[in-house]
Design a protein around this motif. Sequence first.
Motif, mmCIF file in Angstrom:
data_model
loop_
_atom_site.group_PDB
_atom_site.id
_atom_site.type_symbol
_atom_site.label_atom_id
_atom_site.label_comp_id
_atom_site.label_asym_id
_atom_site.label_seq_id
_atom_site.Cartn_x
_atom_site.Cartn_y
_atom_site.Cartn_z
ATOM 1 N N ASN A 1 27.455 15.417 -23.204
ATOM 2 C CA ASN A 1 27.693 16.339 -24.879
ATOM 3 C C ASN A 1 26.726 17.222 -24.705
ATOM 4 O O ASN A 1 25.478 17.080 -24.000
ATOM 5 N N TYR A 2 26.852 18.413 -25.577
ATOM 6 C CA TYR A 2 25.835 19.927 -25.761
ATOM 7 C C TYR A 2 25.673 19.762 -27.025
ATOM 8 O O TYR A 2 26.467 19.757 -27.362
ATOM 9 N N SER A 3 24.450 21.179 -27.452
ATOM 10 C CA SER A 3 24.459 21.172 -28.279
ATOM 11 C C SER A 3 23.877 22.709 -28.356
ATOM 12 O O SER A 3 22.669 22.983 -28.414
ATOM 13 N N SER A 4 24.459 23.883 -29.271
ATOM 14 C CA SER A 4 23.801 25.360 -29.019
ATOM 15 C C SER A 4 24.503 26.014 -30.195
ATOM 16 O O SER A 4 25.805 25.150 -30.649
ATOM 17 N N SER A 5 23.474 26.407 -30.888
ATOM 18 C CA SER A 5 24.355 27.367 -32.103
ATOM 19 C C SER A 5 25.212 29.070 -31.339
ATOM 20 O O SER A 5 25.407 29.559 -32.230
ATOM 21 N N VAL B 1 28.170 28.894 -24.928
ATOM 22 C CA VAL B 1 27.616 28.750 -24.031
ATOM 23 C C VAL B 1 27.713 28.321 -22.234
ATOM 24 O O VAL B 1 29.689 28.712 -22.209
ATOM 25 N N TYR B 2 27.378 28.856 -21.085
ATOM 26 C CA TYR B 2 27.387 28.161 -19.833
ATOM 27 C C TYR B 2 27.179 26.407 -19.714
ATOM 28 O O TYR B 2 26.627 25.867 -20.085
ATOM 29 N N LEU B 3 28.731 26.356 -18.771
ATOM 30 C CA LEU B 3 28.129 24.949 -18.820
ATOM 31 C C LEU B 3 27.953 24.524 -16.898
ATOM 32 O O LEU B 3 29.275 25.185 -16.473
ATOM 33 N N PHE B 4 27.735 24.361 -16.774
ATOM 34 C CA PHE B 4 27.763 23.565 -15.228
ATOM 35 C C PHE B 4 27.021 22.107 -14.973
ATOM 36 O O PHE B 4 26.995 21.210 -15.763
ATOM 37 N N TRP B 5 28.221 21.867 -13.960
ATOM 38 C CA TRP B 5 27.548 20.142 -12.714
ATOM 39 C C TRP B 5 27.184 20.715 -12.053
ATOM 40 O O TRP B 5 27.215 20.995 -10.917
ATOM 41 N N TYR B 6 25.692 19.956 -11.630
ATOM 42 C CA TYR B 6 25.697 19.626 -10.629
ATOM 43 C C TYR B 6 24.790 18.350 -9.909
ATOM 44 O O TYR B 6 25.302 16.771 -10.618
ATOM 45 N N VAL B 7 25.309 18.003 -8.116
ATOM 46 C CA VAL B 7 25.019 16.484 -7.689
ATOM 47 C C VAL B 7 23.917 16.932 -7.189
ATOM 48 O O VAL B 7 23.412 17.630 -6.449
ATOM 49 N N THR C 1 40.152 25.847 -19.984
ATOM 50 C CA THR C 1 38.876 24.599 -19.993
ATOM 51 C C THR C 1 39.176 23.558 -19.445
ATOM 52 O O THR C 1 38.220 22.632 -19.312
ATOM 53 N N LEU C 2 40.225 23.503 -17.990
ATOM 54 C CA LEU C 2 40.009 22.532 -16.891
ATOM 55 C C LEU C 2 39.721 23.387 -16.317
ATOM 56 O O LEU C 2 39.901 24.034 -15.904
ATOM 57 N N VAL C 3 38.719 22.464 -15.347
ATOM 58 C CA VAL C 3 37.646 23.371 -14.794
ATOM 59 C C VAL C 3 37.368 22.778 -13.164
ATOM 60 O O VAL C 3 36.801 21.339 -13.384
ATOM 61 N N GLU D 1 36.183 19.207 -18.062
ATOM 62 C CA GLU D 1 37.200 19.330 -19.453
ATOM 63 C C GLU D 1 36.260 20.124 -20.602
ATOM 64 O O GLU D 1 35.666 18.886 -20.842
ATOM 65 N N PHE D 2 36.633 21.567 -20.576
ATOM 66 C CA PHE D 2 35.409 21.588 -21.475
ATOM 67 C C PHE D 2 36.159 21.220 -22.502
ATOM 68 O O PHE D 2 37.307 22.001 -23.216
ATOM 69 N N ASN D 3 35.071 20.778 -24.060
ATOM 70 C CA ASN D 3 36.310 20.673 -25.654
ATOM 71 C C ASN D 3 34.730 20.926 -26.013
ATOM 72 O O ASN D 3 34.217 20.551 -26.715
ATOM 73 N N LYS D 4 35.942 22.522 -27.591
ATOM 74 C CA LYS D 4 34.817 23.112 -27.712
ATOM 75 C C LYS D 4 34.467 22.231 -28.885
ATOM 76 O O LYS D 4 33.401 22.177 -29.410
ATOM 77 N N SER D 5 35.463 21.282 -29.327
ATOM 78 C CA SER D 5 35.236 20.948 -30.791
ATOM 79 C C SER D 5 34.910 19.650 -31.361
ATOM 80 O O SER D 5 33.702 19.201 -31.710
ATOM 81 N N GLN D 6 34.735 18.543 -29.262
ATOM 82 C CA GLN D 6 33.288 18.559 -30.163
ATOM 83 C C GLN D 6 32.156 18.107 -29.079
ATOM 84 O O GLN D 6 31.092 17.696 -28.413
ATOM 85 N N THR D 7 32.214 19.527 -28.135
ATOM 86 C CA THR D 7 30.950 19.721 -27.603
ATOM 87 C C THR D 7 30.375 19.137 -26.562
ATOM 88 O O THR D 7 29.575 18.804 -26.007
#
Lengths: 117, 114
Positions: free
Chosen positions: B24-28, B31-37, B55-57, B66-72
């Motif tokens: 989950n993220y917080s931003s006003s 945003v761009y979002l990433f997953w790293y391993v 929204t599905l990458v 899956e990016f869910n803007k409403s649930q951040t």
Amino acid sequence: DTAVSQTPKYLVTQMGNDKSIKCEQNLGHDTMYWYKQDSKKFLKIMFSYNNKELIINETVPNRFSPKSPDKAHLNLHINSLELGDSAVYFCASSPLRGGSSGANVLTFGAGSRLTVL
Amino acid sequence: AQSVTQLDSQVPVFEEAPVELRCNYSSSVSVYLFWYVQYPNQGLQLLLKYLSGSTLVKGINGFEAEFNKSQTSFHLRKPSVHISDTAEYFCAVSDLVSSYKLIFGSGTRLLVRP
């Protein structure tokens, strides 16, 4: 060829010493970074340089001094090492240019594990 | 300022089971979002990223998020894990304005058991 290479991979030293970690990237990227990963795996950005200009300087003790002789190199020098400096330091680079927009995809080096005794 | 929360510090699963790693993220701002391993004793490697659009990458090694803007949220999933997926997974965010700065979550260790 390694894209982002750091040396040394391991560094064990005494408190109070001065040490340097070197980083080089052969990706042609404009921006380079230093991140610190603590013992709990938390990653925190320390510095970033874009074309040899410092653009990010987080709250880091001034014992830490980055130096970028050219855009392919970003070295980290640490003076008067303390126990709390023990961590893995990651160098990274990205193609993002100053003033441009777009997502910032970082390529990381393998890390340099610093142990201060 | 942005922040990223990865609630699970460790997720143990059996081989061939599905897995979801939460982020989950917080931003006003947008945003761009990433997953790293991060595999043991290695640097971080990009798994996937969300910039805009669908929204599905999908990423490497069969992972998707899956990016869910409403649930951040930006949860990472894989339908069937392998032993080789054992690693530390980091969610990260940058905003569209100061996209230089990538903020990482605290990481989730995925432990795949035979």
